[in-house]
Design an enzyme around this catalytic site. Structure first.
Site, PDB file in Angstrom:
ATOM      1  N   GLN A  93       6.755  -1.517   2.616  1.00  0.00           N
ATOM      2  CA  GLN A  93       7.605  -1.239   3.773  1.00  0.00           C
ATOM      3  C   GLN A  93       8.293   0.108   3.641  1.00  0.00           C
ATOM      4  O   GLN A  93       8.410   0.865   4.610  1.00  0.00           O
ATOM      5  CB  GLN A  93       8.651  -2.345   3.932  1.00  0.00           C
ATOM      6  N   ARG A 114       3.101   1.156   9.249  1.00  0.00           N
ATOM      7  CA  ARG A 114       2.655   0.278   8.181  1.00  0.00           C
ATOM      8  C   ARG A 114       1.155   0.462   7.937  1.00  0.00           C
ATOM      9  O   ARG A 114       0.699   0.436   6.792  1.00  0.00           O
ATOM     10  CB  ARG A 114       2.954  -1.187   8.527  1.00  0.00           C
ATOM     11  N   ARG A 171       1.598 -11.553  -1.106  1.00  0.00           N
ATOM     12  CA  ARG A 171       2.899 -11.677  -0.437  1.00  0.00           C
ATOM     13  C   ARG A 171       3.448 -13.047  -0.823  1.00  0.00           C
ATOM     14  O   ARG A 171       2.882 -14.085  -0.441  1.00  0.00           O
ATOM     15  CB  ARG A 171       2.735 -11.547   1.079  1.00  0.00           C
ATOM     16  N   CYS A 181      12.784  -3.141   9.741  1.00  0.00           N
ATOM     17  CA  CYS A 181      11.414  -3.467   9.340  1.00  0.00           C
ATOM     18  C   CYS A 181      10.794  -4.565  10.190  1.00  0.00           C
ATOM     19  O   CYS A 181       9.580  -4.769  10.126  1.00  0.00           O
ATOM     20  CB  CYS A 181      11.354  -3.825   7.858  1.00  0.00           C
ATOM     21  N   HIS A 225      10.049  -4.763  -1.713  1.00  0.00           N
ATOM     22  CA  HIS A 225       9.089  -4.612  -0.608  1.00  0.00           C
ATOM     23  C   HIS A 225       8.658  -3.145  -0.550  1.00  0.00           C
ATOM     24  O   HIS A 225       8.955  -2.432   0.409  1.00  0.00           O
ATOM     25  CB  HIS A 225       9.757  -5.036   0.701  1.00  0.00           C
ATOM     26  N   ASP A 252      18.249  -5.054   8.375  1.00  0.00           N
ATOM     27  CA  ASP A 252      17.175  -6.030   8.270  1.00  0.00           C
ATOM     28  C   ASP A 252      17.732  -7.357   8.761  1.00  0.00           C
ATOM     29  O   ASP A 252      18.950  -7.526   8.901  1.00  0.00           O
ATOM     30  CB  ASP A 252      16.705  -6.132   6.812  1.00  0.00           C
TER      31      ASP A 252
END
Length: 319
Positions: free
Chosen positions: A148, A303, A118, A275, A145, A236
């Protein structure tokens, strides 16, 4: 005799973008996640799956950006699959002291069975994958991403949304999450109307690739037009970690707040995704975030189940 270990080594795959897997594998991931989630309903979170397919395997979780959901979901995913994790961050390893990405990738490949990274710069994960001899998984970069979005697609399907032909509306920043969502639209044949302020549109290459694959990707500056008749509404946070233009950006984004007015323009059975972490009152109104159409906590839980299917695919155990 071919051992499971040698089979895993022969079939290791990187998951840097959704296109690394493709449409068939993405569908297989979602199906596997649904099955595994159902099989362990009401089990303790730390109890392993019955087949323990990653027993003895170690996943390195490498964080150059802070995390809650990615850290916890990958940790629990590996535990449920029978494996273990090792957590590294820049502050407590040579990552923060100038060791090259190539050397880090080669060293970790000798010590662990897969690497989740990450980070801020997408080029770092691409270089890691070039030098690693174990699967490398994108836990987030400034460009995409993908993990996600596997969870998001799983959540949509769980809530009765068939992906082909689905109308998805995005509001706010044309960021890394939107890039991966657009990529998924091209693979799974759904459509996106993305309402963003001028200057905050998604990257052109993601848009063109999805359009070439048959998805209708419509870029708008009108939030109401994006919401009208949508099956799914997504937003987001407006201000990502490390961004310094918060005040100016917040002003540009204000017309794209997902509120009751936008939800009323969508289909009656539309769902709302985010998210997380959410800044309630900025990108989403409290009445929407806490309302009956919000499935954000299902999305967050998913997730775990998405990471499990991604890991199995990366190890060559999911076709």
């Amino acid at each position: 005799m071919t051992s499971q270990a040698s089979m895993l080594e022969a079939n290791q795959r990187h998951f840097i973008e959704l296109a690394n897997a493709g449409a068939d594998a993405l569908a297989a991931m979602i199906a596997d996640a649904i099955d595994r989630k159902q099989e362990r309903a009401n089990w303790p979170k730390g109890r392993g799956d019955a087949d323990a397919p990653l027993a003895g395997r170690v996943l390195a979780l490498v964080f150059e950006k802070s995390s809650t959901r990615t850290r916890v979901s990958f940790d629990i995913a590996m535990r449920q699959l029978g494996g273990t994790v090792l957590v590294l961050d820049a502050g407590s390893s040579q990552l923060g002291r100038g060791e090259s990405i190539a050397d880090t990738a080669r060293v970790l490949s000798r010590m662990v069975d897969a690497i989740m990274l990450r980070t801020d710069d997408h080029a770092k994960i691409e270089e890691t994958a070039r030098h690693a001899s174990v699967p490398v998984i994108n836990g987030l970069t400034d460009r995409s991403h993908p993990c996600q979005i596997v969870a998001d697609l799983l959540t949509m399907i769980e809530h009765g949304k068939a992906l082909p032909g689905l109308e998805v509306a995005w509001f706010g920043d044309g960021n890394n999450v939107l890039h991966s969502l657009i990529e998924a639209a091209g693979l799974m044949k759904f459509n996106i109307r993305a309402a963003t302020p001028s200057g905050f549109e998604p990257a052109h290459d993601y848009v063109e690739q999805a359009r070439a694959s048959g998805a209708a990707i419509t870029l708008l500056q009108d939030a109401e037009a994006a919401a009208r008749g949508a099956d799914v509404l997504i937003t987001d946070t407006w201000i990502s970690m490390g961004q310094t233009d918060a005040a100016d950006k917040r002003g540009a984004m204000a017309p794209y707040r997902v509120d009751e007015r936008l939800m009323d323009l969508a289909k009656k059975d539309a769902i709302f995704l985010h998210c997380l972490p959410a800044h309630v009152g900025d990108e989403v109104a409290e009445a929407v975030f806490e309302g009956p159409q919000s499935v954000v906590f299902d999305e967050a839980e998913n997730r775990i189940h998405a990471q499990k299917s991604i890991l199995l695919w990366a190890f060559g155990l999911l076709r």
